[in-house]
Design a protein around this motif. Structure first.
Motif, PDB file in Angstrom:
ATOM      1  N   ILE A 167       0.856  -1.190   0.000  1.00  0.00           N
ATOM      2  CA  ILE A 167       0.000   0.000   0.000  1.00  0.00           C
ATOM      3  C   ILE A 167       0.888   1.234   0.000  1.00  0.00           C
ATOM      4  CG2 ILE A 167      -1.837   1.256   1.179  1.00  0.00           C
ATOM      5  CD1 ILE A 167      -2.671  -1.510   0.195  1.00  0.00           C
ATOM      6  N   ILE A 168       0.615   2.161  -0.913  1.00  0.00           N
ATOM      7  CA  ILE A 168       1.405   3.386  -1.025  1.00  0.00           C
ATOM      8  C   ILE A 168       0.517   4.579  -0.704  1.00  0.00           C
ATOM      9  CG2 ILE A 168       2.855   4.822  -2.527  1.00  0.00           C
ATOM     10  CD1 ILE A 168       3.465   2.293  -4.143  1.00  0.00           C
ATOM     11  N   VAL A 169       0.932   5.377   0.279  1.00  0.00           N
ATOM     12  CA  VAL A 169       0.177   6.556   0.702  1.00  0.00           C
ATOM     13  C   VAL A 169       1.114   7.768   0.675  1.00  0.00           C
ATOM     14  CG1 VAL A 169      -1.427   5.224   2.121  1.00  0.00           C
ATOM     15  CG2 VAL A 169       0.681   6.109   3.156  1.00  0.00           C
ATOM     16  N   ALA A 188       2.285   9.329  -5.004  1.00  0.00           N
ATOM     17  CA  ALA A 188       1.901   7.983  -4.585  1.00  0.00           C
ATOM     18  C   ALA A 188       1.248   7.222  -5.728  1.00  0.00           C
ATOM     19  CB  ALA A 188       0.958   8.065  -3.383  1.00  0.00           C
ATOM     20  N   GLU A 189       0.356   7.909  -6.450  1.00  0.00           N
ATOM     21  CA  GLU A 189      -0.317   7.261  -7.581  1.00  0.00           C
ATOM     22  C   GLU A 189       0.675   6.934  -8.691  1.00  0.00           C
ATOM     23  OE1 GLU A 189      -4.169   7.958 -10.543  1.00  0.00           O
ATOM     24  OE2 GLU A 189      -3.475   9.576  -9.240  1.00  0.00           O
ATOM     25  N   ARG A 190       1.558   7.885  -8.986  1.00  0.00           N
ATOM     26  CA  ARG A 190       2.553   7.642 -10.031  1.00  0.00           C
ATOM     27  C   ARG A 190       3.451   6.460  -9.680  1.00  0.00           C
ATOM     28  NH1 ARG A 190       5.001  13.667 -11.343  1.00  0.00           N
ATOM     29  NH2 ARG A 190       3.236  14.494 -12.550  1.00  0.00           N
ATOM     30  N   LEU A 191       3.889   6.410  -8.426  1.00  0.00           N
ATOM     31  CA  LEU A 191       4.794   5.338  -8.025  1.00  0.00           C
ATOM     32  C   LEU A 191       4.091   3.994  -8.054  1.00  0.00           C
ATOM     33  CD1 LEU A 191       7.547   4.438  -7.019  1.00  0.00           C
ATOM     34  CD2 LEU A 191       6.785   4.905  -4.683  1.00  0.00           C
ATOM     35  N   ALA A 192       2.854   3.940  -7.568  1.00  0.00           N
ATOM     36  CA  ALA A 192       2.113   2.673  -7.591  1.00  0.00           C
ATOM     37  C   ALA A 192       1.951   2.171  -9.023  1.00  0.00           C
ATOM     38  CB  ALA A 192       0.755   2.854  -6.928  1.00  0.00           C
ATOM     39  N   ASN A 193       1.626   3.068  -9.949  1.00  0.00           N
ATOM     40  CA  ASN A 193       1.464   2.674 -11.354  1.00  0.00           C
ATOM     41  C   ASN A 193       2.787   2.199 -11.953  1.00  0.00           C
ATOM     42  OD1 ASN A 193      -1.250   3.342 -11.272  1.00  0.00           O
ATOM     43  ND2 ASN A 193      -0.962   5.378 -12.100  1.00  0.00           N
ATOM     44  N   SER A 194       3.863   2.913 -11.631  1.00  0.00           N
ATOM     45  CA  SER A 194       5.169   2.547 -12.168  1.00  0.00           C
ATOM     46  C   SER A 194       5.619   1.184 -11.639  1.00  0.00           C
ATOM     47  CB  SER A 194       6.211   3.609 -11.810  1.00  0.00           C
ATOM     48  OG  SER A 194       5.923   4.838 -12.429  1.00  0.00           O
ATOM     49  N   LEU A 195       5.432   0.973 -10.336  1.00  0.00           N
ATOM     50  CA  LEU A 195       5.844  -0.300  -9.745  1.00  0.00           C
ATOM     51  C   LEU A 195       4.996  -1.449 -10.269  1.00  0.00           C
ATOM     52  CD1 LEU A 195       6.468   0.790  -6.038  1.00  0.00           C
ATOM     53  CD2 LEU A 195       8.191   0.022  -7.676  1.00  0.00           C
ATOM     54  N   GLN A 196       3.686  -1.203 -10.455  1.00  0.00           N
ATOM     55  CA  GLN A 196       2.823  -2.260 -10.958  1.00  0.00           C
ATOM     56  C   GLN A 196       3.231  -2.676 -12.365  1.00  0.00           C
ATOM     57  OE1 GLN A 196       0.039  -3.697  -8.924  1.00  0.00           O
ATOM     58  NE2 GLN A 196       0.971  -5.128 -10.348  1.00  0.00           N
ATOM     59  N   GLU A 197       3.583  -1.693 -13.175  1.00  0.00           N
ATOM     60  CA  GLU A 197       4.032  -1.994 -14.542  1.00  0.00           C
ATOM     61  C   GLU A 197       5.385  -2.695 -14.535  1.00  0.00           C
ATOM     62  OE1 GLU A 197       5.231   0.465 -18.606  1.00  0.00           O
ATOM     63  OE2 GLU A 197       3.987   1.437 -17.086  1.00  0.00           O
ATOM     64  N   LEU A 207       3.199  -4.413   3.414  1.00  0.00           N
ATOM     65  CA  LEU A 207       4.033  -3.247   3.707  1.00  0.00           C
ATOM     66  C   LEU A 207       3.244  -1.984   3.395  1.00  0.00           C
ATOM     67  CD1 LEU A 207       7.768  -2.698   3.130  1.00  0.00           C
ATOM     68  CD2 LEU A 207       6.232  -1.075   2.056  1.00  0.00           C
ATOM     69  N   LEU A 208       3.440  -0.968   4.230  1.00  0.00           N
ATOM     70  CA  LEU A 208       2.876   0.364   3.989  1.00  0.00           C
ATOM     71  C   LEU A 208       4.025   1.300   3.660  1.00  0.00           C
ATOM     72  CD1 LEU A 208       0.428   2.333   4.086  1.00  0.00           C
ATOM     73  CD2 LEU A 208       1.030   2.755   6.478  1.00  0.00           C
ATOM     74  N   PHE A 209       3.970   1.898   2.465  1.00  0.00           N
ATOM     75  CA  PHE A 209       5.026   2.789   1.994  1.00  0.00           C
ATOM     76  C   PHE A 209       4.443   4.186   1.876  1.00  0.00           C
ATOM     77  CE2 PHE A 209       7.649   5.007  -1.044  1.00  0.00           C
ATOM     78  CZ  PHE A 209       8.937   4.522  -0.832  1.00  0.00           C
ATOM     79  N   SER A 210       5.053   5.162   2.558  1.00  0.00           N
ATOM     80  CA  SER A 210       4.531   6.528   2.540  1.00  0.00           C
ATOM     81  C   SER A 210       5.520   7.484   1.908  1.00  0.00           C
ATOM     82  CB  SER A 210       4.227   6.997   3.968  1.00  0.00           C
ATOM     83  OG  SER A 210       3.808   8.352   3.967  1.00  0.00           O
ATOM     84  N   ILE A 211       5.053   8.230   0.893  1.00  0.00           N
ATOM     85  CA  ILE A 211       5.857   9.310   0.325  1.00  0.00           C
ATOM     86  C   ILE A 211       5.548  10.558   1.140  1.00  0.00           C
ATOM     87  CG2 ILE A 211       6.441  10.624  -1.744  1.00  0.00           C
ATOM     88  CD1 ILE A 211       5.445   8.292  -3.401  1.00  0.00           C
ATOM     89  N   ASN A 212       6.156  10.632   2.278  1.00  0.00           N
ATOM     90  CA  ASN A 212       6.016  11.698   3.269  1.00  0.00           C
ATOM     91  C   ASN A 212       6.244  11.039   4.624  1.00  0.00           C
ATOM     92  OD1 ASN A 212       5.769  14.468   3.206  1.00  0.00           O
ATOM     93  ND2 ASN A 212       3.638  14.484   3.853  1.00  0.00           N
ATOM     94  N   GLY A 213       7.068  11.627   5.429  1.00  0.00           N
ATOM     95  CA  GLY A 213       7.294  11.105   6.762  1.00  0.00           C
ATOM     96  C   GLY A 213       6.649  11.989   7.807  1.00  0.00           C
TER      97      GLY A 213
END
Length: 309
Positions: free
Chosen positions: A8-10, A16-25, A56-62
């Motif tokens: 899950i990417i938040v 977050a959306e761009r990274l999820a799409n890139s990783l899925q591809e 795993l939960l991955f956050s683009i922001n800490g």
């Protein structure tokens, strides 16, 4: 290989959306889902069901301030990766100095960041972060020298917090250099009118390719920054880049006087007819920020964390 993973990417919704799409591809054997838990009510509801079942939960922001998303993950013993990007570090510094922060966020999360200056800032508040980038470039941009009769200097300044991103300094430098053309993308700068005649505020730009085609020099001098995508895109397009921080193939400067001098030097080069594409910048991005290198490295790390190995 093991069973397929669910990641899950938040965090920052666009990235977050761009990274999820890139990783899925890039890695179709596992599942990557982006959730906009900042602004989307339905995504907040989905998060309650999906996070406890994730690997795993991955956050683009800490953050070290309370977060329902992180609390849920920690409660369900889901590994959390916080990828720190810039302003989030300033907020964490304030929370740390006040003593009002979640210590378990510091100790239980795995922390990433993109550049060494953010790594140093995090270290000062007790957070040990590994440098790991997530922005990558699949295509090569067409690099060409603009057909402009004046040196054109561009800054991307978001409308929100334009002061923080240096709009006043940029305007002052434009006034100092009337024979250079300045462009601001991202804000219309209405509150700063009248603008000098050699500065054009473009507002929100849908097609940045056309703006880059006019640009010789890209500038970014905010009060604070992580690794800006604007900087990476400018290098990838062969622009000369002036940045607040010391970074590969960029000119660094920190104030109005230095910025004026940097642009004057580049203007002299332009006036002598010696302008060239920043080929070193192009090669640097192609080598260090390719999709294969960035996503391959990121996948190796997060899959290792997710599988507990």
């Amino acid at each position: 290989m093991g069973r397929p993973l669910k990641i899950i990417i938040v965090g920052l919704p666009l990235f977050a959306e761009r990274l999820a799409n890139s990783l899925q591809e890039f890695d179709p054997s596992n599942k990557y889902i982006s959730l906009n838990t900042y602004y989307n009510h339905w995504h907040k509801i989905r998060a309650r069901f999906l996070i406890p079942r994730a690997d795993l939960l991955f956050s683009i922001n800490g953050t070290i301030l309370p977060s329902g998303v992180f609390d849920l993950a920690f409660a369900k013993k889901i590994p959390v990766v916080m990828n720190w990007v810039g302003t989030d570090v300033l907020l964490a510094e304030r929370a740390f100095l006040s003593g009002n922060f979640r210590e378990n966020y510091v100790n239980q999360a795995i922390h990433f960041c993109e550049v060494d200056w953010i790594q140093d800032e995090l270290n000062n508040i007790g957070i040990s972060a590994e440098i790991c980038n997530f922005v990558s470039f699949e295509k090569k941009f067409e690099a060409k020298i603009p057909k402009e009769n004046k040196l054109n200097v561009l800054s991307y300044i978001p409308k929100e917090r334009s002061d923080f991103y240096g709009v006043e300094m940029f305007i002052k430098v434009a006034k100092n250099l009337p024979d250079v053309q300045f462009l601001i993308a991202g804000t219309d700068a209405e509150e700063y009118e009248p603008l000098p005649e050699n500065l054009q505020a473009l507002g929100w730009v849908k097609n940045m390719d056309k703006v880059y085609d006019r640009t010789h020099v890209s500038v970014r001098i905010p009060e604070h920054d992580g690794l800006s995508t604007f900087i990476l895109e400018s290098l990838a397009r062969g622009k000369e880049v002036i940045y607040k921080y010391a970074f590969d193939n960029c000119h660094s400067c920190i104030n109005e006087d230095e910025l004026t001098l940097r642009i004057e030097d580049l203007k002299a080069k332009f006036n002598r007819g010696e302008w060239k594409i920043n080929s070193d910048g192009i090669e640097f991005i192609a080598s260090e920020f390719s999709r294969k290198k960035i996503l391959g490295n990121l996948l190796m790390k997060i899959q290792k964390i997710a599988r507990g190995s």
